[in-house]
Design a protein around this motif. Structure first.
Motif, PDB file in Angstrom:
ATOM      1  N   UNK A 122       0.820  -1.207   0.000  1.00 44.60           N
ATOM      2  CA  UNK A 122       0.000   0.000   0.000  1.00 44.60           C
ATOM      3  C   UNK A 122       0.859   1.265   0.000  1.00 44.60           C
ATOM      4  N   UNK A 123       2.162   1.088   0.270  1.00 48.70           N
ATOM      5  CA  UNK A 123       3.073   2.223   0.408  1.00 48.70           C
ATOM      6  C   UNK A 123       2.481   3.276   1.361  1.00 48.70           C
ATOM      7  N   UNK A 124       2.267   2.880   2.621  1.00 50.49           N
ATOM      8  CA  UNK A 124       1.513   3.734   3.548  1.00 50.49           C
ATOM      9  C   UNK A 124       2.169   5.073   3.849  1.00 50.49           C
ATOM     10  N   UNK A 125       3.490   5.126   3.883  1.00 48.37           N
ATOM     11  CA  UNK A 125       4.150   6.388   4.241  1.00 48.37           C
ATOM     12  C   UNK A 125       3.923   7.429   3.150  1.00 48.37           C
ATOM     13  N   UNK A 126       4.300   7.081   1.917  1.00 49.98           N
ATOM     14  CA  UNK A 126       4.077   8.024   0.816  1.00 49.98           C
ATOM     15  C   UNK A 126       2.595   8.197   0.535  1.00 49.98           C
ATOM     16  N   UNK A 127       1.813   7.146   0.812  1.00 47.97           N
ATOM     17  CA  UNK A 127       0.378   7.202   0.565  1.00 47.97           C
ATOM     18  C   UNK A 127      -0.325   8.210   1.454  1.00 47.97           C
ATOM     19  N   UNK A 128       0.005   8.194   2.737  1.00 47.75           N
ATOM     20  CA  UNK A 128      -0.597   9.168   3.647  1.00 47.75           C
ATOM     21  C   UNK A 128      -0.232  10.590   3.213  1.00 47.75           C
ATOM     22  N   UNK A 129       0.994  10.760   2.725  1.00 49.92           N
ATOM     23  CA  UNK A 129       1.411  12.080   2.243  1.00 49.92           C
ATOM     24  C   UNK A 129       0.577  12.508   1.032  1.00 49.92           C
ATOM     25  N   UNK A 130       0.286  11.546   0.134  1.00 54.04           N
ATOM     26  CA  UNK A 130      -0.535  11.859  -1.036  1.00 54.04           C
ATOM     27  C   UNK A 130      -1.945  12.256  -0.598  1.00 54.04           C
ATOM     28  N   UNK A 131      -2.540  11.472   0.323  1.00 51.84           N
ATOM     29  CA  UNK A 131      -3.888  11.784   0.800  1.00 51.84           C
ATOM     30  C   UNK A 131      -3.928  13.147   1.480  1.00 51.84           C
ATOM     31  N   UNK A 132      -2.888  13.444   2.260  1.00 55.84           N
ATOM     32  CA  UNK A 132      -2.823  14.740   2.938  1.00 55.84           C
ATOM     33  C   UNK A 132      -2.691  15.877   1.942  1.00 55.84           C
ATOM     34  N   UNK A 133      -1.930  15.633   0.880  1.00 56.19           N
ATOM     35  CA  UNK A 133      -1.761  16.661  -0.146  1.00 56.19           C
ATOM     36  C   UNK A 133      -3.091  16.996  -0.813  1.00 56.19           C
ATOM     37  N   UNK A 134      -3.968  15.981  -0.936  1.00 54.34           N
ATOM     38  CA  UNK A 134      -5.276  16.197  -1.546  1.00 54.34           C
ATOM     39  C   UNK A 134      -6.224  16.935  -0.591  1.00 54.34           C
ATOM     40  N   UNK A 135      -6.249  16.519   0.669  1.00 51.79           N
ATOM     41  CA  UNK A 135      -7.282  17.006   1.584  1.00 51.79           C
ATOM     42  C   UNK A 135      -6.839  18.127   2.509  1.00 51.79           C
ATOM     43  N   UNK A 136      -5.572  18.120   2.910  1.00 47.47           N
ATOM     44  CA  UNK A 136      -5.138  19.032   3.968  1.00 47.47           C
ATOM     45  C   UNK A 136      -5.258  20.518   3.639  1.00 47.47           C
ATOM     46  N   UNK A 137      -4.964  20.970   2.414  1.00 46.90           N
ATOM     47  CA  UNK A 137      -5.017  22.419   2.175  1.00 46.90           C
ATOM     48  C   UNK A 137      -6.349  23.055   2.541  1.00 46.90           C
ATOM     49  N   UNK A 138      -7.452  22.390   2.176  1.00 43.15           N
ATOM     50  CA  UNK A 138      -8.740  22.997   2.519  1.00 43.15           C
ATOM     51  C   UNK A 138      -8.969  22.986   4.025  1.00 43.15           C
ATOM     52  N   UNK A 139      -8.614  21.883   4.701  1.00 49.11           N
ATOM     53  CA  UNK A 139      -8.804  21.823   6.152  1.00 49.11           C
ATOM     54  C   UNK A 139      -7.994  22.914   6.852  1.00 49.11           C
ATOM     55  N   UNK A 140      -6.785  23.140   6.389  1.00 45.81           N
ATOM     56  CA  UNK A 140      -5.967  24.206   6.981  1.00 45.81           C
ATOM     57  C   UNK A 140      -6.616  25.562   6.743  1.00 45.81           C
ATOM     58  N   UNK A 141      -7.115  25.771   5.518  1.00 48.35           N
ATOM     59  CA  UNK A 141      -7.731  27.055   5.179  1.00 48.35           C
ATOM     60  C   UNK A 141      -9.005  27.293   5.983  1.00 48.35           C
ATOM     61  N   UNK A 142      -9.850  26.273   6.119  1.00 42.01           N
ATOM     62  CA  UNK A 142     -11.107  26.473   6.838  1.00 42.01           C
ATOM     63  C   UNK A 142     -10.856  26.646   8.332  1.00 42.01           C
ATOM     64  N   UNK A 143      -9.875  25.930   8.865  1.00 39.41           N
ATOM     65  CA  UNK A 143      -9.556  26.110  10.282  1.00 39.41           C
ATOM     66  C   UNK A 143      -9.056  27.527  10.544  1.00 39.41           C
ATOM     67  N   UNK A 144      -8.232  28.022   9.627  1.00 39.66           N
ATOM     68  CA  UNK A 144      -7.714  29.383   9.783  1.00 39.66           C
ATOM     69  C   UNK A 144      -8.823  30.412   9.650  1.00 39.66           C
ATOM     70  N   UNK A 145      -9.700  30.218   8.663  1.00 33.54           N
ATOM     71  CA  UNK A 145     -10.750  31.201   8.401  1.00 33.54           C
ATOM     72  C   UNK A 145     -11.806  31.223   9.492  1.00 33.54           C
TER      73      UNK A 145
END
Length: 552
Positions: free
Chosen positions: A212-235
């Motif tokens: 599953x390549x979990x280490x790089x995989x979690x990074x890929x999933x975070x790259x997809x989802x994290x920007x919006x979560x960071x933006x909404x938390x900040x806003x």
């Protein structure tokens, strides 16, 4: 999966997902809230914060809202009230889920299984209903189906001796997980993790998880989802996660939220209805699957279905669509059980004992006949005064004939007839109900009629404020406009501008409304034309009469 099968499935999906998409008004309450919040994204240009009028809607991430807003911006033109454009992402996502399900069936069981598995999923009641709504669940299912196709590819490769599965499989897996998180939070990761954990425990081997390549995989999933979560938390100053987790997710895990509690076994009891028409075969397929549980492909499906199903049965808050992520696996399991018998009517024990076969076939037939009978009855009760049309009666006749053909095939162990009959029954039922009946139920479509009545009095004057009291459903806001002010009679009286205004007033609030206006020295004239809007508020089962007043 062959190109021919893919085209056939796309055609089938369009046949069952499109009827009614443009003609059924926005449904209360979840769909209207989603559509209105997406409309406000377009109106304000704020693609981060999610709002229904002035109220923050911090329950789900932004993925579905983005898809809907982008769809309206791309194909809806200047009409931001065209509900079909908001529903288009659900139609596309449901079709993608069907195609990934078919591809997974071919991967696990070989050619001949994909077309059947996809057809069974495409015509299931639960998916067809979700494909017709501007919500997150069909989009979520597409991420689940994509992720599980990738997981199945990794697992089958490991069983075949491949130490390093193709990188596209793990990439697809984690992109789908990230997209799922951005659509509906933890559900897609939960499906993947529960399946992977159950397989590892059952087989007493966790080495395959390295594929599953979990280490790089979690990074890929975070790259997809994290920007919006960071933006909404900040806003929002951290309010989004506090509201979505603390006020929405956790209460569902503790007790039945919003009167949606039910005991364990709820989804199992509903399965015959929600998985119809494929439910004609689901119970014998489940028994056969358990007998064949030593086969790796069957074991994969069991590990997909059982842990997730148990979780949803245990959680106190229950809605029918919660178990939708298990339906691709159910469709594949049924296809795996049926394919060997499509040209052979000799296996009379497929349904087990005779009484069990009678119960399954009998219940299935009652659902089909019930839908046929309900169609004209609904039109007599809620539709136009002239009742069902010739096309509706013709659709009822076709549906009844197809129900009997499918039941006859199941009783006689003629599985090809049973399968074709059940799929055709589903198509006929959905075209009849969604394409012909529901759009004609005038007494249930209050919001569009109210919007038309208000528009007839504004004469193009967008500055004329519109108030409403009594009837407060979200579809009302979507149909009339974001600036519609929902208020009590006293709040309306205190908020009136110096000039004129319109007010849509439910009859039970009329006396209080006129009295409140009298208290501030204002008067109102009933301008309901051609008369008050009457009908049934299906959200609470109450008959309502709503009048339009011009405040002077």
């Amino acid at each position: 999966m062959s190109f021919r099968d893919a085209i056939l499935l796309i055609v089938l999906c369009l046949a069952v997902f499109l009827p009614g998409t443009a003609t059924i008004p926005t449904l209360d309450r979840d769909e209207s809230r989603f559509a209105q919040a997406s409309k406000q994204m377009l109106e304000t240009g704020d693609w981060i914060d999610i709002r229904f009028q002035d109220v923050p809607r911090h329950k789900k991430p932004a993925g579905a809202y983005w898809a809907q807003a982008a769809s309206v911006k791309t194909v809806g033109g200047d009409d931001r009230s065209a509900v079909w454009a908001y529903r288009l992402p659900s139609v596309i996502a449901a079709t993608i889920a069907v195609l990934f399900t078919a591809a997974t069936a071919v991967l696990l069981f070989g050619p001949g299984h994909g077309l059947l598995a996809g057809a069974l999923l495409a015509t299931s009641v639960l998916l067809v209903v979700e494909a017709h709504q501007a919500k997150a669940d069909a989009i979520l299912l597409s991420t689940v189906a994509a992720a599980m196709f990738a997981l199945a590819r990794i697992r089958t490769g490991y069983e075949a001796g491949s130490v390093r599965p193709p990188i596209w499989a793990s990439t697809l897996l984690w992109v789908a997980v990230g997209a799922g998180v951005l659509t509906k939070g933890p559900i897609t990761p939960l499906v993947v993790l529960s399946t992977a954990a159950a397989l590892s425990v059952w087989n007493r081997d966790a080495r395959w998880l390295l594929g599953l390549r979990p280490v790089s995989g979690v990074a890929i999933a975070a790259l997809v989802a994290a920007p919006w979560f960071i933006a909404i938390q900040s806003q929002t100053g951290g309010d989004f996660l506090e509201s979505s987790v603390g006020n929405d997710l956790l209460p569902k895990l503790i007790s039945g939220q919003e009167s949606h509690g039910a005991p364990p076994g709820y989804y199992l009891l509903l399965l015959t209805v929600t998985f119809w028409p494929a439910s004609l075969f689901v119970w014998p397929a489940l028994f056969r699957g358990w007998k064949d549980r030593a086969k790796p492909a069957i074991r994969f499906l069991i590990c997909w279905i059982v842990p997730l199903w148990l979780i949803f049965e245990i959680v106190p808050t229950k809605l029918p669509h919660y178990v939708l992520p298990t339906y691709p696996a159910l469709a594949i399991l049924v296809a795996a059980a049926l394919v060997p018998f499509l040209s052979d009517r000799s296996d009379a024990s497929y349904f087990g004992r005779r009484w069990a076969k009678a119960v399954v076939v009998g219940l299935w037939g009652l659902i089909g006949v019930g839908l046929a009978v309900a169609a004209p009855l609904a039109l007599f009760r809620f539709g136009p005064v002239d009742g069902p049309s010739f096309f509706v009666w013709g659709g009822v006749a076709v549906l009844v004939v197809l129900v009997h053909l499918a039941v006859w095939g199941a009783v006689r162990n003629t599985w090809r007839l049973a399968v074709l009959g059940s799929v055709a029954t589903g198509v006929a039922a959905f075209v009849l109900i969604l394409g012909l009946v529901l759009p004609s139920l005038e007494r249930l479509t209050l919001a569009p009629r109210l919007a038309a009545m208000a528009a007839s009095q504004t004469s193009g004057d967008a500055s004329l404020p519109i108030f409403a009291t009594g009837y407060r459903e979200p579809s009302f806001v979507f149909a009339v406009g974001t600036d519609l002010m929902l208020a009590t009679p006293d709040e309306i009286a205190q908020s009136l501008p110096g000039g004129g205004a319109l007010a849509l007033v439910e009859d039970r609030n009329r006396d209080a409304f006129l009295k409140a206006l009298e208290g501030v020295g204002r008067t109102a004239k009933d301008v309901s034309s051609p008369g008050p809007v009457t009908g049934l508020n299906y959200s609470n089962g109450r008959e309502v009469t709503i009048r339009l007043f011009l405040i002077e």
